[in-house]
Design a protein around this motif. Structure first.
Motif: not given
Length: 204
Positions: A13-18, A140-141, A147-149, A154-161
């Motif tokens: 997921x976003x912010x996982x360190x991938x 992650x959040x 990272x993205x300011x 916004x982060x929660x919306x991306x996580x849901x997608x």
């Protein structure tokens, strides 16, 4: 030994360190393609996909120089699931072709496909094995906001997608829990790399 490399899918997921994990695999000499890069290649000016997108969404998704205006397009598809599905139906097969062509050039014993949407897009079908970089959601959040300011919303919306953690983990052969420091993470990548070099076709 077969010269045809097997393919490892790398997701998280976003912010996982991938990205940090992907970079360390590259440093170890593994051939890697990023699905996000392939997604950019297929919509470059002059490619048929860009003309279809402009025809469908109108010229306000193009910048003055003819490049795709990603932000404008993202806003359109985030607000409308039908539009998102239309875009995915157009792009996913094209992105898949780019990925396959790029992976076919690999000279390492295995190659990596990095994709944040590996499971959701069906790209996991191009792989023989899946490594999920996992992190507690709160971490992650926090990482993504820094990272993205971006805002928490916004982060929660991306996580849901993105696919839920449970959905990603259900597809995983290997899980790398990234809740410590970078040195520890790199050591884990090296351990996995050594293991992957012993596999044929991605399986034991």
């Amino acid at each position: 030994m077969s010269t045809h490399p097997w393919i490892l899918g790398l997701t998280g997921g976003i912010g996982s360190g991938k990205s940090a994990v992907a970079q360390h695999f590259i440093d170890l000499g593994v051939h890697l393609v990023d699905a996000d890069h392939a997604a950019r290649w297929v919509v470059e000016p002059g490619k048929p996909a860009l003309a279809k997108i402009a025809g469908h969404f109108g010229s306000d998704v193009l910048q003055a120089d003819g490049q795709l205006d990603r932000t404008a397009l993202r806003n359109r598809i985030f607000a409308d699931a039908d539009e998102r599905r239309w875009l995915e139906a157009l792009l996913h097969p094209l992105i898949g072709q780019e990925i396959i062509q790029y992976l076919a050039r690999a000279e390492s014993p295995y190659a990596i496909l990095v994709s944040p949407l590996l499971v959701e897009s069906g790209q996991h079908r191009l792989t023989q094995r899946i490594l999920v970089v996992d992190a507690p959601e709160q971490l992650q959040v926090e990482r993504t906001m820094v990272r993205d300011q971006s805002s928490n919303e916004q982060v929660q919306a991306i996580l849901r997608a993105q696919a839920s953690r449970e959905e990603r983990l259900r597809h995983a052969h290997d899980v790398l829990l990234n809740d410590r420091d970078l040195h520890w993470l790199q050591t884990e990548v090296e351990r996995l790399h050594s293991y992957y070099l012993t596999l044929r076709g991605g399986q034991i």
